[in-house]
Scaffold this active site. Structure first.
Site, PDB file in Angstrom:
ATOM      1  N   VAL A 104       1.284  -1.411  -0.027  1.00 57.99           N
ATOM      2  CA  VAL A 104      -0.106  -0.389   0.141  1.00 57.99           C
ATOM      3  C   VAL A 104       0.596   1.662   0.078  1.00 57.99           C
ATOM      4  CG1 VAL A 104       0.295   0.347   2.421  1.00 57.99           C
ATOM      5  CG2 VAL A 104      -2.284   1.278   1.134  1.00 57.99           C
ATOM      6  N   TYR A 105       2.411   1.432   0.191  1.00 55.80           N
ATOM      7  CA  TYR A 105       3.216   2.509  -0.025  1.00 55.80           C
ATOM      8  C   TYR A 105       3.669   3.227  -0.980  1.00 55.80           C
ATOM      9  CZ  TYR A 105       4.633   0.914   5.158  1.00 55.80           C
ATOM     10  OH  TYR A 105       4.250   0.589   6.527  1.00 55.80           O
ATOM     11  N   SER A 106       2.832   4.118  -2.285  1.00 56.10           N
ATOM     12  CA  SER A 106       2.556   5.188  -0.556  1.00 56.10           C
ATOM     13  C   SER A 106       0.904   5.425  -1.732  1.00 56.10           C
ATOM     14  CB  SER A 106       3.640   6.052  -0.424  1.00 56.10           C
ATOM     15  OG  SER A 106       5.024   5.863   0.183  1.00 56.10           O
ATOM     16  N   ALA A 146       4.581   1.907  -4.946  1.00 54.37           N
ATOM     17  CA  ALA A 146       5.415   3.119  -5.544  1.00 54.37           C
ATOM     18  C   ALA A 146       6.933   1.921  -4.111  1.00 54.37           C
ATOM     19  CB  ALA A 146       5.719   3.951  -4.807  1.00 54.37           C
TER      20      ALA A 146
END
Length: 317
Positions: A52-54, A63
């Protein structure tokens, strides 16, 4: 470099874990590559990310994993890092949770972004009460048997749910969570110490807490409202700027840091490393100079008196 065993697994990690939620966000690819190179050259090995980052930034979800994958592809010494990522946080419409189907879908996406054949530590980013824990355990079991994952861990679990997951894994003969990733630092102590810490010690579950520097507050660079503008992440430190944070915790950090010719950030991380049951805190950097400071925490040995000063100052009101 001192290495610590992660839970009962075969993974051995240095006592500082590199957080990479800033990769592709406040640290571009060039800066991220330099940070990863310096981290490995410094004798450290554990790199933590999440699918889930970012998502909250213009770079979008995936990412950080993509940056790390590009680093590996250009010669980033995959065999010298313990690569950890997470699954379960919302990536988009219908893309979240710990169902067996979703985990097996998400791991393939992470492997592709990371440009690797396996993940050393695959973690449930947060609990999913809507999915039976045995279903999640079986999904992880399949990934381990397929060689796509070596070890599994949890993050943000309550003591009750972590204990339940451990019991279910044992009862069905599936791999168990070998680590837990809670919120824990000198300021945020109460939640972890209320029961999760003792459970992890009793069950030999490694602990790699996030926000080791309390959104940067424990570095000491945020001493006024004006200081919050120093960084895009500065607003996250505002909640710590109360009497306990400013007059007690920062004062104690300054005192201990002065006695060791260290920085408040180094002392704050060394305090976490010294706590019972802790494997090592996660901390992120946006430059090599910041990273050099953080890595110094692993060489800092706090005395019993130092720990007493910090414990007293940070005790909950």
């Amino acid at each position: 470099m001192e290495l610590r065993r992660l839970g009962r697994s075969d993974l051995m990690v240095a006592p500082l874990v590199l957080g990479t939620n800033v990769f592709g966000w406040t640290a571009d690819e060039k800066a991220s590559f330099a940070i990863l190179d310096a981290f490995v050259d410094g004798g450290f090995n554990a790199v933590d990310t999440a699918d889930v980052y970012s998502r909250w930034s213009p770079a979008g979800a995936g990412a950080s994993e993509t940056v790390i994958g590009n680093w590996i592809a250009q010669g980033g010494r995959r065999d010298r890092i313990v690569l950890a990522t997470k699954v379960g946080s919302e990536m988009g419409e219908g893309m979240k949770g710990l169902s067996g189907q979703y985990i097996e879908q998400a791991v393939e996406a992470s492997l592709k972004r990371l440009q690797t054949d396996y993940i050393d530590l695959y973690q449930s980013h947060r609990d999913d009460p809507d999915t039976p824990q045995d279903e999640t355990a079986r999904a992880y079991e399949r990934l381990v048997k397929a060689g796509k994952v070596r070890v599994i861990g949890s993050s943000n679990f309550t003591p009750e749910r972590l204990k339940s997951a451990l019991e279910i894994s044992k009862s069905i003969g599936a791999p168990r969570y070998e680590s837990e990733q809670p919120l824990y630092n000198l300021y945020d102590r109460a939640g972890f110490e209320a029961g999760l810490q003792q459970l992890c010690i009793a069950e030999e579950v490694g602990v790699i807490p996030y926000y080791g520097l309390a959104s940067g507050f424990l570095t000491g660079k945020y001493r006024s409202e004006e200081d919050l503008a120093k960084s895009p992440r500065g607003r996250g430190a505002k909640k710590y700027m109360d009497e306990r944070g400013m007059k007690k915790i920062l004062a104690a950090l300054d005192q201990v840091a002065g006695a060791h010719a260290a920085t408040p950030a180094q002392v704050a991380l060394a305090w976490v490393m010294a706590q019972p049951g802790l494997t090592g805190p996660i901390a992120s950097a946006t430059s090599v100079s910041q990273l050099d400071e953080l890595m110094g925490s692993a060489r800092l040995k706090l005395s019993a008196d130092d720990l007493k000063v910090l414990d007293s100052a940070s005790a909950a009101a």
